[in-house]
Design a protein around this motif. Structure first.
Motif, PDB file in Angstrom:
ATOM      1  N   LEU A 178       0.826  -1.206   0.000  1.00  0.00           N
ATOM      2  CA  LEU A 178       0.000   0.000   0.000  1.00  0.00           C
ATOM      3  C   LEU A 178       0.861   1.257   0.000  1.00  0.00           C
ATOM      4  CD1 LEU A 178      -2.806  -1.088   2.499  1.00  0.00           C
ATOM      5  CD2 LEU A 178      -3.036  -0.732   0.029  1.00  0.00           C
ATOM      6  N   ALA A 179       1.987   1.222   0.714  1.00  0.00           N
ATOM      7  CA  ALA A 179       2.892   2.377   0.691  1.00  0.00           C
ATOM      8  C   ALA A 179       3.415   2.611  -0.723  1.00  0.00           C
ATOM      9  CB  ALA A 179       4.047   2.149   1.663  1.00  0.00           C
ATOM     10  N   LEU A 180       3.809   1.529  -1.396  1.00  0.00           N
ATOM     11  CA  LEU A 180       4.240   1.653  -2.789  1.00  0.00           C
ATOM     12  C   LEU A 180       3.136   2.251  -3.654  1.00  0.00           C
ATOM     13  CD1 LEU A 180       6.146  -1.703  -3.405  1.00  0.00           C
ATOM     14  CD2 LEU A 180       7.084   0.580  -3.744  1.00  0.00           C
ATOM     15  N   ARG A 181       1.933   1.779  -3.440  1.00  0.00           N
ATOM     16  CA  ARG A 181       0.799   2.274  -4.230  1.00  0.00           C
ATOM     17  C   ARG A 181       0.603   3.771  -4.041  1.00  0.00           C
ATOM     18  NH1 ARG A 181      -4.810  -0.869  -3.494  1.00  0.00           N
ATOM     19  NH2 ARG A 181      -3.515  -2.547  -4.356  1.00  0.00           N
ATOM     20  N   HIS A 182       0.919   4.263  -2.846  1.00  0.00           N
ATOM     21  CA  HIS A 182       0.755   5.689  -2.562  1.00  0.00           C
ATOM     22  C   HIS A 182       2.006   6.497  -2.884  1.00  0.00           C
ATOM     23  CE1 HIS A 182      -3.246   5.391  -0.872  1.00  0.00           C
ATOM     24  NE2 HIS A 182      -2.855   4.407  -0.075  1.00  0.00           N
ATOM     25  N   GLY A 183       2.992   5.864  -3.525  1.00  0.00           N
ATOM     26  CA  GLY A 183       4.150   6.606  -4.018  1.00  0.00           C
ATOM     27  C   GLY A 183       5.409   6.511  -3.186  1.00  0.00           C
ATOM     28  N   ALA A 184       5.408   5.727  -2.112  1.00  0.00           N
ATOM     29  CA  ALA A 184       6.615   5.589  -1.304  1.00  0.00           C
ATOM     30  C   ALA A 184       7.692   4.839  -2.079  1.00  0.00           C
ATOM     31  CB  ALA A 184       6.305   4.854  -0.005  1.00  0.00           C
ATOM     32  N   VAL A 185       8.936   5.095  -1.723  1.00  0.00           N
ATOM     33  CA  VAL A 185      10.076   4.360  -2.276  1.00  0.00           C
ATOM     34  C   VAL A 185      10.566   3.402  -1.202  1.00  0.00           C
ATOM     35  CG1 VAL A 185      12.428   4.540  -3.174  1.00  0.00           C
ATOM     36  CG2 VAL A 185      10.716   6.274  -3.783  1.00  0.00           C
ATOM     37  N   LEU A 186      10.757   2.127  -1.556  1.00  0.00           N
ATOM     38  CA  LEU A 186      11.196   1.103  -0.621  1.00  0.00           C
ATOM     39  C   LEU A 186      12.538   0.551  -1.061  1.00  0.00           C
ATOM     40  CD1 LEU A 186       8.078   1.299  -0.129  1.00  0.00           C
ATOM     41  CD2 LEU A 186       8.130  -1.130   0.443  1.00  0.00           C
ATOM     42  N   THR A 187      13.496   0.507  -0.139  1.00  0.00           N
ATOM     43  CA  THR A 187      14.839   0.018  -0.454  1.00  0.00           C
ATOM     44  C   THR A 187      15.329  -0.888   0.667  1.00  0.00           C
ATOM     45  OG1 THR A 187      15.334   2.105  -1.599  1.00  0.00           O
ATOM     46  CG2 THR A 187      17.192   0.684  -1.046  1.00  0.00           C
ATOM     47  N   ASP A 188      15.715  -2.123   0.323  1.00  0.00           N
ATOM     48  CA  ASP A 188      16.242  -3.023   1.341  1.00  0.00           C
ATOM     49  C   ASP A 188      17.750  -3.171   1.196  1.00  0.00           C
ATOM     50  OD1 ASP A 188      16.217  -4.570  -0.947  1.00  0.00           O
ATOM     51  OD2 ASP A 188      15.009  -6.193  -0.133  1.00  0.00           O
ATOM     52  N   HIS A 189      18.349  -3.941   2.096  1.00  0.00           N
ATOM     53  CA  HIS A 189      19.803  -4.119   2.168  1.00  0.00           C
ATOM     54  C   HIS A 189      20.514  -2.776   2.333  1.00  0.00           C
ATOM     55  CE1 HIS A 189      19.422  -8.373   1.320  1.00  0.00           C
ATOM     56  NE2 HIS A 189      18.637  -8.080   0.314  1.00  0.00           N
ATOM     57  N   GLN A 190      19.927  -1.921   3.167  1.00  0.00           N
ATOM     58  CA  GLN A 190      20.510  -0.613   3.458  1.00  0.00           C
ATOM     59  C   GLN A 190      20.569  -0.433   4.970  1.00  0.00           C
ATOM     60  OE1 GLN A 190      21.840   1.498   1.252  1.00  0.00           O
ATOM     61  NE2 GLN A 190      21.311   0.129  -0.444  1.00  0.00           N
ATOM     62  N   GLU A 191      21.681  -0.851   5.570  1.00  0.00           N
ATOM     63  CA  GLU A 191      21.852  -0.707   7.008  1.00  0.00           C
ATOM     64  C   GLU A 191      22.258   0.725   7.324  1.00  0.00           C
ATOM     65  OE1 GLU A 191      24.586  -2.438  10.682  1.00  0.00           O
ATOM     66  OE2 GLU A 191      24.565  -3.487   8.739  1.00  0.00           O
ATOM     67  N   VAL A 192      21.421   1.429   8.054  1.00  0.00           N
ATOM     68  CA  VAL A 192      21.672   2.826   8.375  1.00  0.00           C
ATOM     69  C   VAL A 192      22.702   2.912   9.501  1.00  0.00           C
ATOM     70  CG1 VAL A 192      20.643   4.945   9.298  1.00  0.00           C
ATOM     71  CG2 VAL A 192      19.421   3.592   7.574  1.00  0.00           C
ATOM     72  N   THR A 193      23.694   3.762   9.304  1.00  0.00           N
ATOM     73  CA  THR A 193      24.771   3.923  10.274  1.00  0.00           C
ATOM     74  C   THR A 193      24.773   5.290  10.943  1.00  0.00           C
ATOM     75  OG1 THR A 193      26.251   4.611   8.479  1.00  0.00           O
ATOM     76  CG2 THR A 193      26.268   2.272   9.099  1.00  0.00           C
ATOM     77  N   ALA A 194      24.117   6.272  10.348  1.00  0.00           N
ATOM     78  CA  ALA A 194      24.126   7.618  10.932  1.00  0.00           C
ATOM     79  C   ALA A 194      22.957   8.435  10.416  1.00  0.00           C
ATOM     80  CB  ALA A 194      25.440   8.336  10.611  1.00  0.00           C
ATOM     81  N   VAL A 195      22.463   9.312  11.277  1.00  0.00           N
ATOM     82  CA  VAL A 195      21.500  10.352  10.901  1.00  0.00           C
ATOM     83  C   VAL A 195      22.077  11.656  11.430  1.00  0.00           C
ATOM     84  CG1 VAL A 195      19.173  11.250  11.134  1.00  0.00           C
ATOM     85  CG2 VAL A 195      19.530   8.774  10.998  1.00  0.00           C
ATOM     86  N   ALA A 196      22.366  12.591  10.545  1.00  0.00           N
ATOM     87  CA  ALA A 196      23.065  13.814  10.956  1.00  0.00           C
ATOM     88  C   ALA A 196      22.403  15.046  10.365  1.00  0.00           C
ATOM     89  CB  ALA A 196      24.529  13.751  10.517  1.00  0.00           C
ATOM     90  N   ALA A 230      20.185   4.365  18.525  1.00  0.00           N
ATOM     91  CA  ALA A 230      19.905   5.638  19.196  1.00  0.00           C
ATOM     92  C   ALA A 230      21.185   6.243  19.756  1.00  0.00           C
ATOM     93  CB  ALA A 230      18.875   5.430  20.303  1.00  0.00           C
ATOM     94  N   ARG A 231      22.044   5.402  20.323  1.00  0.00           N
ATOM     95  CA  ARG A 231      23.333   5.910  20.823  1.00  0.00           C
ATOM     96  C   ARG A 231      24.171   6.492  19.700  1.00  0.00           C
ATOM     97  NH1 ARG A 231      23.042   1.184  23.890  1.00  0.00           N
ATOM     98  NH2 ARG A 231      24.385   0.076  22.395  1.00  0.00           N
ATOM     99  N   GLU A 232      24.196   5.799  18.560  1.00  0.00           N
ATOM    100  CA  GLU A 232      24.996   6.270  17.429  1.00  0.00           C
ATOM    101  C   GLU A 232      24.424   7.548  16.816  1.00  0.00           C
ATOM    102  OE1 GLU A 232      25.153   2.991  14.782  1.00  0.00           O
ATOM    103  OE2 GLU A 232      26.286   1.695  16.138  1.00  0.00           O
ATOM    104  N   PHE A 233      23.103   7.659  16.774  1.00  0.00           N
ATOM    105  CA  PHE A 233      22.479   8.812  16.118  1.00  0.00           C
ATOM    106  C   PHE A 233      22.561  10.071  16.970  1.00  0.00           C
ATOM    107  CE2 PHE A 233      19.275   6.003  13.590  1.00  0.00           C
ATOM    108  CZ  PHE A 233      20.327   5.440  12.899  1.00  0.00           C
ATOM    109  N   SER A 234      22.269   9.933  18.266  1.00  0.00           N
ATOM    110  CA  SER A 234      22.123  11.135  19.094  1.00  0.00           C
ATOM    111  C   SER A 234      22.737  11.030  20.473  1.00  0.00           C
ATOM    112  CB  SER A 234      20.631  11.465  19.250  1.00  0.00           C
ATOM    113  OG  SER A 234      19.997  10.487  20.054  1.00  0.00           O
ATOM    114  N   GLY A 235      23.255   9.862  20.825  1.00  0.00           N
ATOM    115  CA  GLY A 235      23.763   9.671  22.171  1.00  0.00           C
ATOM    116  C   GLY A 235      22.685   9.351  23.184  1.00  0.00           C
ATOM    117  N   ALA A 236      21.440   9.227  22.727  1.00  0.00           N
ATOM    118  CA  ALA A 236      20.332   8.944  23.640  1.00  0.00           C
ATOM    119  C   ALA A 236      20.427   7.518  24.169  1.00  0.00           C
ATOM    120  CB  ALA A 236      18.997   9.147  22.927  1.00  0.00           C
ATOM    121  N   CYS A 237      20.045   7.345  25.431  1.00  0.00           N
ATOM    122  CA  CYS A 237      20.004   6.011  26.047  1.00  0.00           C
ATOM    123  C   CYS A 237      18.580   5.480  25.967  1.00  0.00           C
ATOM    124  CB  CYS A 237      20.469   6.088  27.500  1.00  0.00           C
ATOM    125  SG  CYS A 237      20.404   4.500  28.346  1.00  0.00           S
TER     126      CYS A 237
END
Length: 429
Positions: A178-196, A230-237
């Motif tokens: 349904l997300a695809l049907r509404h225009g979302a983009v889906l990508t797998d095999h993408q391990e996120v390491t940082a949000v900055a 969470a620790r890697e992204f913001s230091g949050a515990c």
């Protein structure tokens, strides 16, 4: 649904959008039930949405796979029934939109000693929330369900209408489609390491493959990996303890009337408030087998699970319960089929739904710690997360019990008048 002929074209589209530097409104990290529901609600609102998954889509390495998840409105905490009720409505809406069914409604039977404090609280919450329920004696429970259940003297059964189960893998696939049907983009095999945070105020979401995606907002729904990310992204515990749990299927004895265990014949989903807490579903996943499992597990590292099954624990804790409750109708020596799964536990067994804060402020929302009882609320959690990253607050839901800050004043989180429902095998053995 995902069609093989379209998959490579979809991947090419994903690469083009990323390489072009196109910015998304929201990047959702983690494509289990919570992330997939969030992507669905966000894209349905017209927001440009990217859903990222570190493994393959519909993998069996986390908490969103398998054959069934229980749906129940009965809780000892007063803040969950309303969320479940909204989720049931949203399950039905999504089913109508996709054209197939993932939720099967049955009665829900909660049982235990009449003086059990958790069960007493559950009944009180039913009364406070005007949830239609019936209190049954052991004889009434036996009569209600064709003699399937045998409760000892001093026990009661609490029967409610809005129980049932969801097919989890099929449900995740439904929301992704349904997300695809509404225009979302889906990508797998993408391990996120940082949000900055970037100089222009946007967020850069970096992955282990070297790719970088840009978004105005970000939603993090990574289950058992929430603490480390969470620790890697913001230091949050974020105090989430993964548990490896075992889902068990037990054989209905030859010669027994297996039809009385079918959902179409009124057999309920059920939970027993005792030590340990045991739950189960009707015969629906595998013909002739009944799902009966201990609500608990063994602490684990989600990156290094050994996938072992503690059969001795099952014989010690589950087998006597099965013999007593079903009086020989179910073979209780050991399960004939087991499946591994994970819980993501918080100290108080309540969810974490909040902003990560710090330099990321209110631009990154996190939802985790669903503690073995959150799957049923995936649709409402998706709606809540969509609210948080678009308006800064969730409509119609009090999130004060789910704030991350509750652990600063009290490491145990929300105080409750009854004990934990989830058992740790390391403590029980």
């Amino acid at each position: 649904m995902f069609l093989p002929g379209n998959r490579e074209r979809e991947r090419e589209r994903e690469r083009e959008m990323a390489d072009s530097g196109e910015q998304f409104d929201v990047v959702v990290v983690g494509a289990g039930i919570m992330g997939s529901c969030a992507a669905y609600h966000l894209s349905k609102r017209g927001l440009k949405t990217l859903l990222l998954e570190r493994f393959s889509f519909l993998h069996h390495l986390g908490s969103s796979h398998g054959e069934s998840r229980t749906v129940r409105v009965t809780y000892p905490e007063p803040y969950y029934p309303g969320m479940v009720a909204e989720s049931i409505r949203l399950w039905r809406e999504a089913e109508s939109e996709i054209g197939f069914r993932v939720y099967t409604q049955t009665p829900q039977l909660d049982m235990g000693a009449r003086d059990n404090p958790t069960l007493q609280s559950l009944v009180a919450v039913c009364q406070q929330n005007r949830i239609e329920h019936r209190l049954l004696s052991p004889a009434d429970v036996a009569a209600e369900f064709g003699g399937a259940f045998h409760l000892p003297d001093g026990w009661i059964g609490v029967v409610t209408r809005d129980g049932g189960f969801v097919k989890p893998t099929k449900a995740v696939a439904m929301f992704q489609a349904l997300a695809l049907r509404h225009g979302a983009v889906l990508t797998d095999h993408q391990e996120v390491t940082a949000v900055a945070r970037q100089e222009d105020g946007s967020l850069a979401v970096s992955t282990k493959t070297g790719r970088q995606f840009r978004g105005r907002k970000c939603v993090v729904t990574v289950g058992a990996w929430a603490g480390e990310l969470a620790r890697e992204f913001s230091g949050a515990c974020v105090p989430v303890q993964p548990l490896h749990t075992t889902v068990c299927y037990w054989k209905i004895k030859d010669g027994e009337s297996a039809s009385k265990f079918l959902p179409e014949n009124g057999f309920p989903t059920f939970a027993c408030y005792d030590e340990p807490y045991i739950y189960g579903t009707p015969t629906a996943d595998f013909p002739g087998l009944l799902k009966i499992a201990i609500h608990g597990g063994q602490p684990c590292d989600p990156n290094r699970r050994d996938w072992s099954t503690n059969l001795e624990l099952l014989r010690h804790a589950a087998s006597p319960w099965i013999r007593a409750r079903f009086e020989g109708a179910v073979e209780a020596q050991e399960p004939v089929l087991v499946q591994g799964c994970m819980y993501s536990m918080t100290p108080d067994e309540d969810f974490v739904v909040d902003f990560l804060g710090g330099e990321l402020g209110k631009d990154v929302a996190i939802a985790c710690g669903f503690s073995g009882h959150g799957f049923k609320m995936g649709p409402v959690m998706g709606r809540i997360l969509a609210d948080l990253v678009t308006t800064g607050e969730a409509q119609g839901v009090d999130l004060s019990h789910f704030r991350l800050g509750r652990f600063k004043d009290n490491p145990k989180g929300n105080s409750k008048e009854y004990g934990d429902q989830v058992s740790s095998y390391s403590q029980a053995s």
